[in-house]
Design a protein around this motif. Structure first.
Motif: not given
Lengths: 317, 317
Positions: B38-43, B293-298
């Motif tokens: 996903a390219g981000c940190s998911l909880h 992905r671009q909306r949530f990147a990082g």
């Protein structure tokens, strides 16, 4: 520890300390509705939530971190078409050492991809035991890599025993622990740990009717190795190893057989009631309990749910 | 709280205290491999592990335990073909009061069996909204039972908000929270809780392309109610409720649509990597993240995995 010796409880305690920085202490799950169906109190050790999706990471990690620095630097090798290959690849990555996995050509593509994703070198071979062992020996000669057998290795057996150590620490005293039986590594480690902590705890093995070499070996009192497995439990098609045969006899582990249809019923029950994706090779342990209710009635029973690496494209319904 | 008013953060705090003796504080799960994809940190808030297998138990439980003794004694009623029916039945059982669930004749047999297993009385009706509401009204008149609507009820919305309260307590500050959108109860409760604790946290709703009434309502600025749902997300086929429409607008919740094929891909990923049996109506939230992905990147992103009541006989592959 001499890699030819049988492991003991001290080896399991050492393994627990060795793998603690790398492995998950997986949760022990309960289900009121499955308890009601089974007529006993079940404590499920959830190894599908282990790294790489199965208890196999425990034994592989213990083996990798048992190596002296010079040996480790040459890497590790195994042959596997399933969870052990991925587990060893991930374990090797935790120590940044090379890993080679010999994989038969008929292995599931997703499992090969997982092994490669963990950074191991995959060596393909013909789908026979002879070809697998020959390819493995060749890698050993060429690279000096240390063989880490999936179950006939005392370091692996000791690592697998850490699951039961954690189970008993969380669940408290249990009357029985039920484990799946394939090559006997998990069952052996379970018996050592359970009996060291609770001499009266009975260890039961659940084996597919279509791969019942351990059942036959214990019944006859001689190590049966000539059989052709026929079961959906792909993690339990291996042949009982020599250390497993010795340890299961020494610990008076009782093995019962389970038909695949009952394993699938138990797997659906675990999916629906616990929301945990277990593979058939895990669900067989619950299937055994449900098929022998009178033996477990009212008791406190531990169940090792060994892994969750299901091939979703081959669901049996 | 007046049952016609919109709920606020105080109502969510009250709900949390009210349901604490009965509901599970479900875990927040992480996955290194899904984070990498996903390219981000998911909880992930794991509501499949909630009692009755979905977040629905939170709202139902809050409604049941909000009633005064005299009202409670007459029981509760709802209409539902899915998770809310089972959740209300179980919630009523925690208070030992009667529960009636109106179920359309085309409902899944396993879900009706679950409602009955929790001790509720099932009333069958024709599979139309008019027939469901008429049957519900009849039960209310005959028994004096209190209606607990699946999502257009402030007590239910406040209960659903407790999931986000727990998520933020465990995960710490989040840049965004993503929830599935059906009738808007979960999304509304999530927005109230998230903005009370972190004003800058963006709340996103994921809605099936084949049931995009909320997306359309927010886009047009008027409440769209005439549509025919066509999606495998059986939990998201309902129509946005009036409280949900008001609350999602007030909180500037952004809703994006997701095609079923992407939801199935995300569901397989969650099954394989997290070993958690999520239903399509849950997986849609991850599918939305993967599709944008671009909306949530990082970023640090919370995802409410809403339920795990999968019909195993109707798997979409």
């Amino acid at each position: 520890m001499n890699s030819a010796a049988l492991p003991g409880f001290d080896d399991i305690l050492a393994a627990a300390a060795r793998i603690a920085p790398h492995a998950h202490a997986t949760p022990v799950l309960r289900s009121r509705s499955i308890d009601a169906i089974a007529g006993c109190s079940l404590h499920f050790k959830a190894e599908p939530l282990q790294r790489a999706g199965a208890f196999k990471f425990r034994g592989a990690c213990n083996a990798v971190w048992s190596l002296d620095a010079a040996t480790a630097a040459r890497g590790v090798v195994t042959h596997s078409s399933g969870n052990h290959g991925g587990a060893l690849a991930l374990a090797a990555r935790t120590r940044s050492i090379p890993c080679h996995v010999v994989v038969p050509e008929n292995a599931v593509a997703a499992k090969i991809a997982a092994i490669e994703a963990y950074g191991a070198t995959v060596h393909r071979c013909a789908p026979t035991i002879a070809a697998r062992e020959a390819a493995c020996a060749r890698v050993q000669v060429e690279t000096g890599a240390e063989l880490v057998h999936p179950y006939a290795d005392p370091r692996v057996i000791a690592g697998q025993g850490t699951a039961t150590l954690e189970l008993l620490n969380v669940a408290g005293p249990l009357d029985a622990v039920v484990v799946p039986v394939g090559g006997g590594g998990l069952a052996s480690g379970t018996a050592i740990a359970a009996h060291a902590l609770a001499a009266e705890c009975q260890v039961w093995g659940a084996e597919p009717s279509g791969a019942a070499d351990t059942f036959e070996s214990l019944r006859r009192g001689e190590h049966v190795t000539d059989f052709v497995p026929d079961t959906i439990c792909d993690g339990l098609r291996g042949t009982l190893g020599a250390p497993g045969f010795a340890l299961l006899r020494a610990h008076a582990v009782k093995v019962l057989t389970v038909d695949d249809a009952d394993t699938v019923t138990a797997m659906r029950l675990l999916w629906q009631r616990m929301k945990l994706l277990v593979e058939p090779s895990s669900a067989i342990a619950l299937a055994m309990v449900l098929g022998h209710r009178q033996r477990f009635a009212g008791k406190r029973v531990g169940v090792i749910l060994s892994g969750g690496n299901v091939d979703l494209d081959a669901l049996p319904w």
